[in-house]
Write an enzyme that holds these catalytic residues in place. Sequence first.
Site, PDB file in Angstrom:
ATOM      1  CE  LYS A   1      34.810  46.012  36.582  1.00 27.63           C
ATOM      2  NZ  LYS A   1      33.861  46.401  35.512  1.00 27.63           N
TER       3      LYS A   1
ATOM      4  CB  SER B   1      33.915  45.608  41.367  1.00 29.05           C
ATOM      5  OG  SER B   1      34.101  44.584  42.317  1.00 29.05           O
TER       6      SER B   1
ATOM      7  CE1 TYR C   1      36.672  42.357  39.481  1.00 29.34           C
ATOM      8  CE2 TYR C   1      36.328  42.693  37.136  1.00 29.34           C
ATOM      9  CZ  TYR C   1      35.869  42.768  38.440  1.00 29.34           C
ATOM     10  OH  TYR C   1      34.621  43.256  38.695  1.00 29.34           O
TER      11      TYR C   1
END
Length: 328
Positions: free
Chosen positions: A151, A123, A147
Site C-alpha cells: 500500500k 489503508s 501487505y
Amino acid sequence: MILVTGGLGYIGSHTIVELIKNNYEVVVVDNLSNSKREVIDKLKKITGKDIPVYINDLCDKKALRQIFQDNIIDSVIHFAGFKAVGESVEKPLMYYRNNIDSTLTLLEVMEEFNCFNIIFSSSATVYGSPKSLPIKEDFPLSTTNPYGSTKLFIEQILKDLYTSNNKFNITILRYFNPIGADESGLIGEDPRGIPNNLMPYIVKVATGELEILSVFGDDYDTVDGTGVRDYIHVTDLARGHVLSLKNQNGLRIYNLGTGHGTSVLELVNTFEKVNNIKINKKIVPRRPGDIAECFASCDKAFKELGFKAEKTIEDMCRDAYNYVKNNE
Ligand code: WQD
C-alpha cells in the site's frame, strides 16, 4: 463510466451499491481470487442493474485494454489486491507481484486510453505505530508487513506519477477498520477459511462455525487493556468513495474513519447486546505486529469532501450478523 477493480469484493461491492444509488454507470473487473461470482446477482437484486463484469486479472494487460476499448472509462476506483497481513508475511513475493504489478498495468493502460482519474484503496496500516492520536494524513508513514508495504509503495508510485503527469487526478483513501454489511443483508464480508480480522471472527463464533474468540492481549495501555481501533461501517466507507469521485482535484489523501476508537471487548460486548447472543472468548498473548490504539482524525475528509461517518458500532454489529444469518 466508472471502472471498479475488485468490485465483487467486500468494499468494492458496497461501493458499487452507492455508485448506482448516485446514478453512476459502473463496470467491474475482478479475478475472483477473494470474491464470488454470485455477488453479481446480489448486486442486481439490490440495485436493479445488470452490471457488466469482466472476470480477468488486472495483470493481464491485453484483457485490461479490451475493457477500455469496450467502455469509455472516466474514472477508476482501484480495490483489487491481496489484503491479508499474515499471509503477506509468509508470501511477500506473491503480494508484491500481485498488488504492485496489477496497479502498474492498470496505470499504464489508463494513460494509454487518456483516463486520468483514479481513487486508490489504501489503508491506515501505512501509518505504522502512530506517534500520537488521532492520526492525521500528514503523519509519518511506515509499515511492518509486506501487505502494508504494498500500500505504501503504491501510494509512492501514484505520487511520482502525479509529479510526472499532473493531468492525473489521484485520490488516496486510507481506510481504518471497515466492518458491517449492506442493510439488505445480501452482501457482506465473506472471508474464506479462518478470518484474520476481528469482526468476521466474532461472527463465525456467533454462528458456531468457530468455537471461541481469542482476544489478542489485554495488557495494552488502553481503556480496558485490549486493542483499540477505529471501526467504520462499510456503507459509510462506500459513501466516502462517491464523495471522492465528485471532488477529484489533483493529488488528494484522506483518512476514512469515524474519529472514535473502540476496544476489542467493547466491540464484543456491543455485538452480544445488539444481537442478544453470547460470544465465547479467552484472553491470549498479544498478536505480533499489533499496535495498541489507532483512530483517525477525520477533519480533512469532512472539510474537503463533506464526508462524515453516520452509522454506529451498534449498526455495524447488527448488520454484520444479519448478513451471515441471511447467507448461512
Ligand atoms: C483488530 C483488533 C487485534 C482478531 C488489519 C490490517 C488493516 C486492515 C484491517 C486490510 C486488534 C484484535 C483481531 C482476533 C483479536 N486490513 N483481534 N482477535 O489488525 O487493526 O487491521 O485489518 O486493509 O490493513 O492491518 O484489524 O481486525 O485484525 O484486529 O483480538 O481474532 O482486534 O489484536 O486489536 P487490524 P483486525
